[in-house]
Design a protein around this motif. Structure first.
Motif, PDB file in Angstrom:
ATOM      1  N   GLU A  95      47.695  41.724  47.193  1.00 23.08           N
ATOM      2  CA  GLU A  95      46.030  41.392  47.137  1.00 23.08           C
ATOM      3  C   GLU A  95      45.071  40.975  46.509  1.00 23.08           C
ATOM      4  N   LEU A  96      44.368  40.387  47.591  1.00 27.06           N
ATOM      5  CA  LEU A  96      43.578  39.666  46.118  1.00 27.06           C
ATOM      6  C   LEU A  96      43.049  40.209  44.979  1.00 27.06           C
ATOM      7  N   VAL A  97      42.606  39.607  43.928  1.00 26.99           N
ATOM      8  CA  VAL A  97      41.689  40.586  42.930  1.00 26.99           C
ATOM      9  C   VAL A  97      40.702  39.807  42.595  1.00 26.99           C
ATOM     10  N   GLN A  98      40.655  38.068  42.480  1.00 20.68           N
ATOM     11  CA  GLN A  98      39.933  37.558  41.932  1.00 20.68           C
ATOM     12  C   GLN A  98      39.542  36.260  42.154  1.00 20.68           C
ATOM     13  N   GLN A  99      38.570  35.389  42.507  1.00 18.39           N
ATOM     14  CA  GLN A  99      38.476  33.635  42.415  1.00 18.39           C
ATOM     15  C   GLN A  99      37.781  33.917  41.737  1.00 18.39           C
ATOM     16  N   LEU A 100      37.705  32.279  41.699  1.00 16.37           N
ATOM     17  CA  LEU A 100      36.727  31.625  40.240  1.00 16.37           C
ATOM     18  C   LEU A 100      37.105  30.331  40.693  1.00 16.37           C
ATOM     19  N   ASP A 101      35.676  29.891  41.231  1.00 19.53           N
ATOM     20  CA  ASP A 101      35.003  28.758  42.223  1.00 19.53           C
ATOM     21  C   ASP A 101      35.544  27.371  40.730  1.00 19.53           C
ATOM     22  N   LEU A 102      35.730  26.426  40.955  1.00 22.39           N
ATOM     23  CA  LEU A 102      35.981  24.606  39.699  1.00 22.39           C
ATOM     24  C   LEU A 102      34.781  24.317  40.142  1.00 22.39           C
ATOM     25  N   ASN A 103      34.584  24.188  40.879  1.00 24.62           N
ATOM     26  CA  ASN A 103      33.494  23.598  41.631  1.00 24.62           C
ATOM     27  C   ASN A 103      31.970  24.081  41.432  1.00 24.62           C
ATOM     28  N   GLU A 104      31.455  25.266  40.999  1.00 18.16           N
ATOM     29  CA  GLU A 104      30.093  25.130  40.413  1.00 18.16           C
ATOM     30  C   GLU A 104      29.749  25.181  39.187  1.00 18.16           C
TER      31      GLU A 104
END
Length: 104
Positions: A95-104
């Motif tokens: 299951e997906l726990v966390q997403q981190l966007d590198l473009n922010e």
């Protein structure tokens, strides 16, 4: 002849008795030490864990996103997509726990 050795052995001198006990104890300790080292080597060499195999295809990554890299850290699978988002999944439940966007 006065140089003959008497047949009946008398008691050992105290220094020689002490040395005899000391050598016996040292031999026993060395045997126990060698057995301990062998036992620890056997235990340690049998505790080899196999590699953790992770296939990024089994995790739910959005369509059209390719995997750039992935890793397993403390029960989590980290997948880096070519869209610049790092997704952290639980390895056991996928299951997906966390997403981190590198473009922010």
């Amino acid at each position: 002849m006065a140089d003959e050795i008497p047949e009946g052995d008398g008691p050992l001198p105290p220094n020689l008795r002490f040395l005899r006990v000391l050598v016996t104890v040292l031999t026993a300790v060395m045997i126990l030490g060698v057995l301990t080292v062998i036992l620890l080597l056997v235990i340690r060499l049998n505790d080899i864990r196999g590699p953790v195999l992770v296939h990024p295809e089994v995790f739910s990554i959005p369509a059209g996103v390719n995997t750039v890299g992935y890793s397993v850290v403390d029960g989590y699978t980290v997948i880096i997509g070519d869209d610049g988002i790092i997704r952290v999944f639980a390895s056991d439940t996928q299951e997906l726990v966390q997403q981190l966007d590198l473009n922010e």
